[in-house]
Design a protein around this motif. Structure first.
Motif, PDB file in Angstrom:
ATOM      1  N   VAL A 193       0.840  -1.201   0.000  1.00 51.27           N
ATOM      2  CA  VAL A 193       0.000   0.000   0.000  1.00 51.27           C
ATOM      3  C   VAL A 193       0.872   1.248   0.000  1.00 51.27           C
ATOM      4  N   VAL A 194       0.525   2.200  -0.867  1.00 53.10           N
ATOM      5  CA  VAL A 194       1.257   3.465  -0.927  1.00 53.10           C
ATOM      6  C   VAL A 194       0.849   4.331   0.260  1.00 53.10           C
ATOM      7  N   ALA A 195       1.806   4.604   1.138  1.00 54.29           N
ATOM      8  CA  ALA A 195       1.531   5.417   2.329  1.00 54.29           C
ATOM      9  C   ALA A 195       1.959   6.867   2.148  1.00 54.29           C
ATOM     10  N   GLU A 196       2.821   7.109   1.157  1.00 58.66           N
ATOM     11  CA  GLU A 196       3.298   8.483   0.931  1.00 58.66           C
ATOM     12  C   GLU A 196       3.808   8.601  -0.491  1.00 58.66           C
ATOM     13  N   VAL A 197       3.513   9.720  -1.132  1.00 56.73           N
ATOM     14  CA  VAL A 197       4.021  10.021  -2.477  1.00 56.73           C
ATOM     15  C   VAL A 197       4.797  11.330  -2.402  1.00 56.73           C
ATOM     16  N   GLU A 198       6.040  11.289  -2.809  1.00 59.50           N
ATOM     17  CA  GLU A 198       6.897  12.477  -2.730  1.00 59.50           C
ATOM     18  C   GLU A 198       6.509  13.489  -3.798  1.00 59.50           C
ATOM     19  N   PRO A 199       6.235  14.743  -3.405  1.00 61.10           N
ATOM     20  CA  PRO A 199       5.892  15.779  -4.400  1.00 61.10           C
ATOM     21  C   PRO A 199       6.983  15.932  -5.446  1.00 61.10           C
ATOM     22  N   GLY A 200       6.580  16.037  -6.707  1.00 58.24           N
ATOM     23  CA  GLY A 200       7.525  16.200  -7.799  1.00 58.24           C
ATOM     24  C   GLY A 200       8.180  14.922  -8.266  1.00 58.24           C
ATOM     25  N   SER A 201       7.826  13.795  -7.664  1.00 59.36           N
ATOM     26  CA  SER A 201       8.430  12.519  -8.053  1.00 59.36           C
ATOM     27  C   SER A 201       7.792  11.980  -9.328  1.00 59.36           C
ATOM     28  N   VAL A 202       8.427  10.945  -9.878  1.00 56.74           N
ATOM     29  CA  VAL A 202       7.892  10.291 -11.079  1.00 56.74           C
ATOM     30  C   VAL A 202       6.483   9.763 -10.821  1.00 56.74           C
ATOM     31  N   ALA A 203       6.269   9.172  -9.654  1.00 61.89           N
ATOM     32  CA  ALA A 203       4.960   8.593  -9.341  1.00 61.89           C
ATOM     33  C   ALA A 203       3.883   9.657  -9.186  1.00 61.89           C
ATOM     34  N   GLU A 204       4.265  10.841  -8.699  1.00 61.39           N
ATOM     35  CA  GLU A 204       3.292  11.897  -8.402  1.00 61.39           C
ATOM     36  C   GLU A 204       2.794  12.602  -9.658  1.00 61.39           C
ATOM     37  N   GLU A 205       3.539  12.482 -10.752  1.00 63.25           N
ATOM     38  CA  GLU A 205       3.197  13.191 -11.984  1.00 63.25           C
ATOM     39  C   GLU A 205       1.770  12.877 -12.430  1.00 63.25           C
ATOM     40  N   ASN A 206       0.974  13.928 -12.607  1.00 66.77           N
ATOM     41  CA  ASN A 206      -0.429  13.804 -13.040  1.00 66.77           C
ATOM     42  C   ASN A 206      -1.261  12.910 -12.107  1.00 66.77           C
ATOM     43  N   ASN A 207      -0.822  12.822 -10.853  1.00 63.84           N
ATOM     44  CA  ASN A 207      -1.552  12.011  -9.854  1.00 63.84           C
ATOM     45  C   ASN A 207      -1.722  10.563 -10.293  1.00 63.84           C
ATOM     46  N   LYS A 208      -0.728  10.056 -11.014  1.00 66.25           N
ATOM     47  CA  LYS A 208      -0.826   8.662 -11.457  1.00 66.25           C
ATOM     48  C   LYS A 208      -0.872   7.718 -10.259  1.00 66.25           C
ATOM     49  N   ILE A 209       0.051   7.915  -9.331  1.00 59.54           N
ATOM     50  CA  ILE A 209       0.080   7.105  -8.109  1.00 59.54           C
ATOM     51  C   ILE A 209      -0.353   7.997  -6.957  1.00 59.54           C
ATOM     52  N   GLU A 210      -1.346   7.537  -6.168  1.00 58.75           N
ATOM     53  CA  GLU A 210      -1.855   8.321  -5.048  1.00 58.75           C
ATOM     54  C   GLU A 210      -1.734   7.528  -3.757  1.00 58.75           C
ATOM     55  N   VAL A 211      -1.766   8.256  -2.658  1.00 55.00           N
ATOM     56  CA  VAL A 211      -1.771   7.603  -1.349  1.00 55.00           C
ATOM     57  C   VAL A 211      -2.987   6.680  -1.264  1.00 55.00           C
ATOM     58  N   GLY A 212      -2.752   5.434  -0.832  1.00 54.24           N
ATOM     59  CA  GLY A 212      -3.831   4.459  -0.741  1.00 54.24           C
ATOM     60  C   GLY A 212      -3.866   3.476  -1.894  1.00 54.24           C
ATOM     61  N   ASP A 213      -3.198   3.814  -3.005  1.00 50.10           N
ATOM     62  CA  ASP A 213      -3.130   2.866  -4.121  1.00 50.10           C
ATOM     63  C   ASP A 213      -2.316   1.633  -3.695  1.00 50.10           C
ATOM     64  N   VAL A 214      -2.594   0.518  -4.330  1.00 51.68           N
ATOM     65  CA  VAL A 214      -1.892  -0.732  -4.027  1.00 51.68           C
ATOM     66  C   VAL A 214      -1.091  -1.166  -5.252  1.00 51.68           C
ATOM     67  N   PHE A 215       0.212  -1.369  -5.076  1.00 47.27           N
ATOM     68  CA  PHE A 215       1.036  -1.894  -6.160  1.00 47.27           C
ATOM     69  C   PHE A 215       0.673  -3.362  -6.368  1.00 47.27           C
ATOM     70  N   ASP A 216       0.157  -3.677  -7.557  1.00 42.26           N
ATOM     71  CA  ASP A 216      -0.302  -5.030  -7.841  1.00 42.26           C
ATOM     72  C   ASP A 216       0.736  -5.824  -8.644  1.00 42.26           C
ATOM     73  N   GLU A 217       1.306  -5.174  -9.660  1.00 44.13           N
ATOM     74  CA  GLU A 217       2.352  -5.794 -10.470  1.00 44.13           C
ATOM     75  C   GLU A 217       3.428  -4.759 -10.769  1.00 44.13           C
ATOM     76  N   LEU A 218       4.660  -5.235 -10.883  1.00 40.55           N
ATOM     77  CA  LEU A 218       5.773  -4.383 -11.271  1.00 40.55           C
ATOM     78  C   LEU A 218       6.609  -5.151 -12.276  1.00 40.55           C
ATOM     79  N   PHE A 219       6.770  -4.583 -13.477  1.00 37.92           N
ATOM     80  CA  PHE A 219       7.453  -5.262 -14.590  1.00 37.92           C
ATOM     81  C   PHE A 219       6.804  -6.630 -14.851  1.00 37.92           C
ATOM     82  N   GLY A 220       5.497  -6.712 -14.674  1.00 34.94           N
ATOM     83  CA  GLY A 220       4.749  -7.938 -14.950  1.00 34.94           C
ATOM     84  C   GLY A 220       4.806  -8.967 -13.848  1.00 34.94           C
ATOM     85  N   GLU A 221       5.518  -8.697 -12.764  1.00 37.34           N
ATOM     86  CA  GLU A 221       5.615  -9.647 -11.655  1.00 37.34           C
ATOM     87  C   GLU A 221       4.594  -9.320 -10.575  1.00 37.34           C
TER      88      GLU A 221
END
Length: 445
Positions: A203-231
């Motif tokens: 579970v995403v507990a914090e998103v750093e302002p200006g980070s790659v994940a924060e761009e256009n609110n793609k990743i938000e606090v509370g989102d769950v990482f389900d797959e990464l590079f297909g894994e």
């Protein structure tokens, strides 16, 4: 068809008839999909014997007999699509329980139009059917009921389902489908997110302002990482995410997330439970709240109204008053609402201090009216039972919804339930949210 002999078959028939009237494919977020899947699950479980293991080490579910079918089909050739579906459910790392695998099978089977295949193989062998089901209690073990069920399954094949079967990571817990998103992020060594691993989920507990994940609110606090590079990341160790990023350094980052917010703006209940766990560990953590009309700006609800609350199951709670109800007969259309409210007001009067205080819970699949004192359910209705909702234009704090004694498409008896809101804007907001819940049901404000 003899579907009216069992309430579950009656409900199933009503849902199927609604879905057949749709012009577009049925997706994960169609308001009737959860009702359909829950109905199938109830049918598959009704009268199911539970022999368990020799020492009672595990509990069986309908997935148990579905998975065992290849062992009993000596002379019949299994449908290749059925075999593929079985293997996909067996090997999936996103579901870990019999319940989760059974639910994944139902979703895959709807997509591939093979739900009837499992039942055909089972009922072909009467001894096997009797081993799993009690004839006197089940639908599947009853010769008359199974015939009706197979007829309904034939109708299901005429409906196109476009379901994302990869969206399976919460099927162990719920039939409620979350929003799943896939993103391609620019190569980087640090995504700029702080992850907490709670009950098997990243579970995403914090998103750093200006980070790659924060761009256009793609990743938000509370989102769950389900797959990464297909894994798959379900049940992953704490070091797996940074290790995968290191291993793919210089590559675009392909990440799939289960979003914290559902399409209706509510926080996804299974995620909300994990957010509360984070709050216990990190007191400074701000738990995401529902994005509902009026929920972020109390003043927009009007004078005297309080912003809605969020229940632990993800439903939205409004504190208001129950005026009463009236039977409106065989028609639950919107045109009867104004006169029905008048009839209730004639009996109950117009002194709101004498009305019964209640909590109205707007959930994903139903409306529940509860006692604010002890939390007991006074009455509740699923959205398929609700035929209309609305209010009087000359008394806008009063609003009502009409519900049948079964699915509104086949009900012959409707009752209008009348409430008194704290402000005009509050009644309008509640009506809008009820209407969003049952989709095509007509309403007016």
């Amino acid at each position: 068809m003899s579907s009216n002999k069992d309430p579950l078959l009656t409900d199933l028939k009503g849902i199927i008839l609604k879905l057949r009237s749709e012009d577009k494919p049925i997706t994960d977020h169609h308001f009737e999909l959860q009702n359909l899947c829950e109905c199938f699950e109830k049918i598959f479980r009704k009268g199911l014997k539970n022999p368990g293991s020799l020492f009672g080490l595990y509990k069986r579910d309908y997935w148990s007999w579905i998975e065992s079918l290849p062992s009993y089909t000596f002379n019949e050739r299994l449908n290749p699509l059925f075999s593929i579906a079985l293997e996909e459910c067996r090997t999936s790392q996103k579901v870990r329980t019999h319940q989760g695998r059974g639910r994944l099978f139902i979703r895959i089977a709807l997509t591939k139009k093979i739900l009837s295949v499992a039942l055909e193989h089972l009922v072909m062998n009467p001894k096997l059917t009797e081993y799993w089901y009690k004839p006197e209690l089940s639908i599947i073990g009853n010769e008359v009921y199974i015939e009706s069920l197979m007829s309904l399954l034939f109708l299901i094949t005429e409906i196109k389902f476009d379901l994302n079967v990869k969206n399976a990571s919460f099927l162990d817990e719920t039939w409620m489908m979350a929003v799943m998103k896939q993103f391609e992020l620019v190569p980087c060594k640090d995504l700029g997110v702080f992850i907490k691993h709670i009950n098997g989920k990243a579970v995403v507990a914090e998103v750093e302002p200006g980070s790659v994940a924060e761009e256009n609110n793609k990743i938000e606090v509370g989102d769950v990482f389900d797959e990464l590079f297909g894994e798959n990341l379900h049940g992953a160790s704490k070091g797996k995410i940074p290790r995968l990023i290191r291993d793919h350094e210089g590559w675009p980052i392909y990440v799939t997330v289960v979003k914290c917010y559902m399409k209706n703006g509510r926080v996804y209940p299974p995620i909300y439970e994990r957010l509360l766990c984070i709050k216990e560990e990190m007191p400074e953590f701000e738990v995401p709240q529902d994005r509902l009309p009026g929920s972020q700006h109390p003043e927009s609800l009007g004078n005297g109204a309080q912003p809605p609350e969020l229940a632990s199951d993800g439903s939205t709670i409004y504190r208001l008053k129950y005026v009463g109800n009236v039977n409106v007969g065989e028609d639950g259309g919107t045109y009867i609402i104004e006169s029905a409210i008048s009839k209730v007001m004639e009996v109950s009067g117009t002194n709101e201090d004498k009305f019964k205080p209640v909590s109205l819970h707007l959930g994903e699949t139903k409306v529940a009216i509860m006692s604010p004192e002890n939390g007991d359910i006074i009455f509740q209705h699923s959205y398929p039972e609700i035929s209309s909702c609305g209010r009087r234009l000359d008394a806008v704090n009063y609003f009502a919804y009409v519900a049948g004694d079964t699915s509104c498409t086949i009900s012959k008896n409707f009752i209008c339930y009348v409430f008194y809101a704290n402000a005009e804007a509050e009644s309008r907001t509640i009506l809008r949210n009820i209407a969003q819940g049952f989709g095509r049901t007509t309403w007016f404000v």
